[in-house]
Design a protein around this motif. Structure first.
Motif, mmCIF file in Angstrom:
data_model
loop_
_atom_site.group_PDB
_atom_site.id
_atom_site.type_symbol
_atom_site.label_atom_id
_atom_site.label_comp_id
_atom_site.label_asym_id
_atom_site.label_seq_id
_atom_site.Cartn_x
_atom_site.Cartn_y
_atom_site.Cartn_z
ATOM 1 N N SER A 176 -5.154 9.721 2.326
ATOM 2 C CA SER A 176 -3.962 8.912 2.601
ATOM 3 C C SER A 176 -3.297 9.273 3.920
ATOM 4 C CB SER A 176 -2.953 9.063 1.454
ATOM 5 O OG SER A 176 -2.543 10.413 1.324
ATOM 6 N N ARG A 177 -3.696 10.382 4.520
ATOM 7 C CA ARG A 177 -3.130 10.776 5.813
ATOM 8 C C ARG A 177 -3.828 10.079 6.975
ATOM 9 N NH1 ARG A 177 -0.293 16.376 5.943
ATOM 10 N NH2 ARG A 177 -0.522 16.063 8.169
ATOM 11 N N PHE A 178 -4.776 9.207 6.678
ATOM 12 C CA PHE A 178 -5.523 8.528 7.732
ATOM 13 C C PHE A 178 -5.467 7.016 7.539
ATOM 14 C CE2 PHE A 178 -7.261 12.746 7.391
ATOM 15 C CZ PHE A 178 -7.384 13.145 8.711
ATOM 16 N N CYS A 179 -5.295 6.328 8.659
ATOM 17 C CA CYS A 179 -5.296 4.869 8.653
ATOM 18 C C CYS A 179 -6.311 4.391 9.682
ATOM 19 C CB CYS A 179 -3.903 4.333 9.009
ATOM 20 S SG CYS A 179 -3.770 2.538 8.928
ATOM 21 N N LEU A 180 -7.279 3.617 9.241
ATOM 22 C CA LEU A 180 -8.340 3.138 10.120
ATOM 23 C C LEU A 180 -7.979 1.741 10.622
ATOM 24 C CD1 LEU A 180 -11.315 4.284 7.885
ATOM 25 C CD2 LEU A 180 -10.167 5.553 9.701
ATOM 26 N N GLU A 181 -7.842 1.627 11.939
ATOM 27 C CA GLU A 181 -7.434 0.355 12.546
ATOM 28 C C GLU A 181 -8.649 -0.446 12.995
ATOM 29 O OE1 GLU A 181 -4.578 0.659 15.634
ATOM 30 O OE2 GLU A 181 -3.158 1.859 14.474
ATOM 31 N N VAL A 182 -8.672 -1.702 12.593
ATOM 32 C CA VAL A 182 -9.769 -2.598 12.953
ATOM 33 C C VAL A 182 -9.179 -3.887 13.513
ATOM 34 C CG1 VAL A 182 -11.861 -3.740 12.146
ATOM 35 C CG2 VAL A 182 -11.057 -1.674 10.996
ATOM 36 N N THR A 183 -9.712 -4.371 14.625
ATOM 37 C CA THR A 183 -9.243 -5.638 15.181
ATOM 38 C C THR A 183 -9.995 -6.797 14.526
ATOM 39 O OG1 THR A 183 -10.858 -5.628 16.985
ATOM 40 C CG2 THR A 183 -8.738 -4.573 17.399
ATOM 41 N N GLU A 184 -9.375 -7.969 14.571
ATOM 42 C CA GLU A 184 -9.978 -9.153 13.964
ATOM 43 C C GLU A 184 -11.338 -9.478 14.579
ATOM 44 O OE1 GLU A 184 -7.285 -12.509 13.119
ATOM 45 O OE2 GLU A 184 -5.798 -11.283 14.134
ATOM 46 N N LYS A 203 -11.790 4.998 -1.552
ATOM 47 C CA LYS A 203 -11.744 6.453 -1.380
ATOM 48 C C LYS A 203 -10.345 6.943 -0.992
ATOM 49 C CE LYS A 203 -16.647 6.794 -0.181
ATOM 50 N NZ LYS A 203 -17.025 7.508 -1.421
ATOM 51 N N GLY A 204 -9.403 6.013 -0.797
ATOM 52 C CA GLY A 204 -8.017 6.413 -0.547
ATOM 53 C C GLY A 204 -7.546 6.311 0.891
ATOM 54 N N PHE A 205 -8.409 5.875 1.803
ATOM 55 C CA PHE A 205 -8.005 5.711 3.195
ATOM 56 C C PHE A 205 -7.164 4.439 3.344
ATOM 57 C CE2 PHE A 205 -11.922 8.196 3.457
ATOM 58 C CZ PHE A 205 -11.536 9.219 4.315
ATOM 59 N N ASN A 206 -6.218 4.466 4.259
ATOM 60 C CA ASN A 206 -5.445 3.271 4.576
ATOM 61 C C ASN A 206 -6.194 2.430 5.599
ATOM 62 O OD1 ASN A 206 -2.935 3.803 3.029
ATOM 63 N ND2 ASN A 206 -2.792 5.568 4.381
ATOM 64 N N PHE A 237 -6.453 -4.617 3.225
ATOM 65 C CA PHE A 237 -5.648 -3.913 4.213
ATOM 66 C C PHE A 237 -4.348 -3.412 3.588
ATOM 67 C CE2 PHE A 237 -8.147 -6.695 7.073
ATOM 68 C CZ PHE A 237 -8.640 -5.726 7.942
ATOM 69 N N THR A 238 -3.875 -2.276 4.079
ATOM 70 C CA THR A 238 -2.589 -1.733 3.640
ATOM 71 C C THR A 238 -1.526 -1.883 4.718
ATOM 72 O OG1 THR A 238 -3.230 0.461 4.462
ATOM 73 C CG2 THR A 238 -3.692 -0.022 2.146
ATOM 74 N N GLU A 239 -1.971 -2.233 5.928
ATOM 75 C CA GLU A 239 -1.032 -2.299 7.051
ATOM 76 C C GLU A 239 -1.397 -3.452 7.978
ATOM 77 O OE1 GLU A 239 0.118 1.427 9.384
ATOM 78 O OE2 GLU A 239 -1.140 0.385 10.853
ATOM 79 N N LEU A 240 -0.393 -4.097 8.513
ATOM 80 C CA LEU A 240 -0.567 -5.153 9.505
ATOM 81 C C LEU A 240 0.124 -4.715 10.789
ATOM 82 C CD1 LEU A 240 -0.120 -8.965 8.967
ATOM 83 C CD2 LEU A 240 1.025 -7.826 10.862
ATOM 84 N N LYS A 241 -0.626 -4.740 11.890
ATOM 85 C CA LYS A 241 -0.070 -4.315 13.171
ATOM 86 C C LYS A 241 0.119 -5.540 14.058
ATOM 87 C CE LYS A 241 -0.390 -0.219 16.058
ATOM 88 N NZ LYS A 241 -1.217 0.942 16.432
ATOM 89 N N ILE A 242 1.377 -5.863 14.358
ATOM 90 C CA ILE A 242 1.685 -7.040 15.162
ATOM 91 C C ILE A 242 1.320 -6.782 16.612
ATOM 92 C CG2 ILE A 242 3.469 -8.668 15.849
ATOM 93 C CD1 ILE A 242 5.053 -7.841 13.395
ATOM 94 N N ASP A 243 0.615 -7.712 17.223
ATOM 95 C CA ASP A 243 0.175 -7.542 18.600
ATOM 96 C C ASP A 243 1.366 -7.387 19.543
ATOM 97 O OD1 ASP A 243 -2.120 -7.694 20.568
ATOM 98 O OD2 ASP A 243 -0.811 -9.283 21.333
ATOM 99 N N ARG A 244 1.210 -6.514 20.531
ATOM 100 C CA ARG A 244 2.291 -6.190 21.460
ATOM 101 C C ARG A 244 2.754 -7.406 22.267
ATOM 102 N NH1 ARG A 244 1.921 -1.886 24.120
ATOM 103 N NH2 ARG A 244 0.320 -0.912 22.832
ATOM 104 N N SER A 245 1.898 -8.405 22.440
ATOM 105 C CA SER A 245 2.292 -9.571 23.221
ATOM 106 C C SER A 245 3.459 -10.311 22.561
ATOM 107 C CB SER A 245 1.106 -10.515 23.403
ATOM 108 O OG SER A 245 0.652 -11.015 22.148
#
Length: 403
Positions: free
Chosen positions: A257-265, A285-288, A309-317
């Motif tokens: 849970s201390r790790f979040c794997l970021e993937v782009t569309e 396995k418990g990863f975010n 997904f557990t998190e959504l990251k809004i694009d900086r634009s």
């Protein structure tokens, strides 16, 4: 140098009267053809461009500029509806220009002054002004393999802040290349070539292993923050990655849970079936899991439905234009609403001022990331930064106050 391309003489006169040496030294063009024929543009120049010019419109000007040089910083202005500004901004970005901001007329000159001042300062501090000017396109596979072998790649970490408590809650691991001759290189100088030489998997392994080491040190200090790691397309479809990650963190005695794997569309679209396999097992396995640059792909909603997904990251634009563009504000608000309805947290990246923080807090955004809070920094600086903001109860808190 600051250039203004606008057919309103009163507007350019007002800019020159602003209390800033940047505007007092600007070069104004009321004729777009004259601008294209005579302006000698450099990479640190800023062009304020009105899209509604009489000789040729802003899109034509941008197209003409793209045939000569794309390493130009643009601020787009227009009296047309926001959708036109947004489309032009996307076109310019797709052509390789750096679009700093967009302004819909009428706007406050103080806002423009602030944006130009911030952009000028950032340009002066950018790598091309502090290191050698050599172009990274000449790197060979041997150069990159040697860099991996000689441990020339390093990680920088950018803190992520809980916008409600203003505590640090995470950090994003960002790759840098400490080149022996060229100095510190940002990822846009070498990542595409790493990809073309099939070296991204090896680089991703390095990022994962180094981030785990940093998390282990933080864990020993009793500091519980999540680390976000960007995963390449080739790694996403690697079916052995979940077990590999699980074994690595097990050896380090750290929870997933201390790790979040970021993937782009875009990375999800390469090979959907193995990506779905890998990411689903990561979550089991418990990863975010975070969907990065949300809103810039072609099938965002479908991906949210397919992958846990557990998190959504809004694009900086969208975040950078939040206070300047009503359409961006609507998109950010919709992203936050959608993510929360799906049980996901929301991260806004690219935050550069207090007004944006206040707005994001009002909209209910969960986490913020950007230069306003902290720039990316090496591990030792990260620990110093945390200690500077660490009260006696070991609750990490930043010193900014949002009223």
């Amino acid at each position: 140098m600051l250039y203004v391309v606008d057919d309103e003489l009163e507007f350019t006169s007002l800019l020159k009267e602003l209390p800033s040496p940047i505007f007092q030294s600007l070069i104004a063009f009321n004729d777009s053809t004259l601008f294209l024929d005579t302006a000698s543009l450099e990479s640190d120049d800023i062009v304020i461009l009105d899209l509604q010019m009489p000789q040729m419109d802003g899109v034509e000007i941008i197209r003409n500029l793209s045939t000569r040089s794309r390493d130009i910083n643009l601020i787009l202005i227009s009296g047309m509806e926001g959708a036109v500004l947004n489309s032009t901004s996307m076109l310019a970005s797709a052509l390789g220009f750096n679009v700093i901001a967009t302004f819909s007329k009428p706007f406050k000159l103080e806002q423009l002054l602030k944006v130009v001042a911030q952009a000028s300062a950032k340009i002066k501090q950018s790598p091309q002004h502090t290191h050698y000017q050599d172009d990274a396109e000449g790197f060979s596979k041997h150069d990159l393999c040697s860099a991996l072998k000689n441990n020339e790649f390093v990680l920088f970490y950018q803190p992520q802040i809980d916008l409600q408590s203003l505590h640090i809650c995470g950090m994003e691991a960002l790759i840098r290349w400490q080149h022996p001759q060229l100095g510190m290189l940002a990822p846009d100088r070498f990542l595409e070539q790493m990809k073309s030489y099939d070296l991204l998997d090896e680089l991703t392994d390095f990022v994962i292993e180094e981030t785990i080491k940093t998390e282990t040190k933080l864990n020993k200090e009793g500091i519980d923050i999540c680390a976000s790691i960007n995963i390449s397309a080739s790694s996403v479809i690697n079916l052995s990655l979940p077990e590999k990650l699980e074994n690595l963190i097990s050896d380090a005695a750290i929870t997933p849970s201390r790790f979040c794997l970021e993937v782009t569309e875009s990375e999800l679209m390469t090979e959907l079936v193995p990506a779905l396999d890998t990411l689903t097992r990561m979550r089991l396995k418990g990863f975010n899991l975070s969907i990065d640059d949300f809103g810039t792909g072609f099938s965002s909603l479908q991906q949210l439905h397919r992958i846990p997904f557990t998190e959504l990251k809004i694009d900086r634009s969208f975040v950078s234009n939040l206070m300047l563009d009503s359409e961006s504000q609507v998109i950010v608000e919709a992203c936050i609403f959608l993510a929360h309805k799906l049980g996901m947290s929301v991260v806004a990246e690219g935050i550069e001022d207090e007004q944006t923080v206040k707005k994001l807090v009002t909209l209910g955004c969960d986490v913020g990331q950007g230069y306003y809070f902290a720039k990316p920094m090496p591990e030792h600086a990260l620990f110093e930064w945390i200690k500077e903001h660490l009260p006696v109860d070991n609750t990490v808190n930043i010193l900014r106050t949002v009223k």
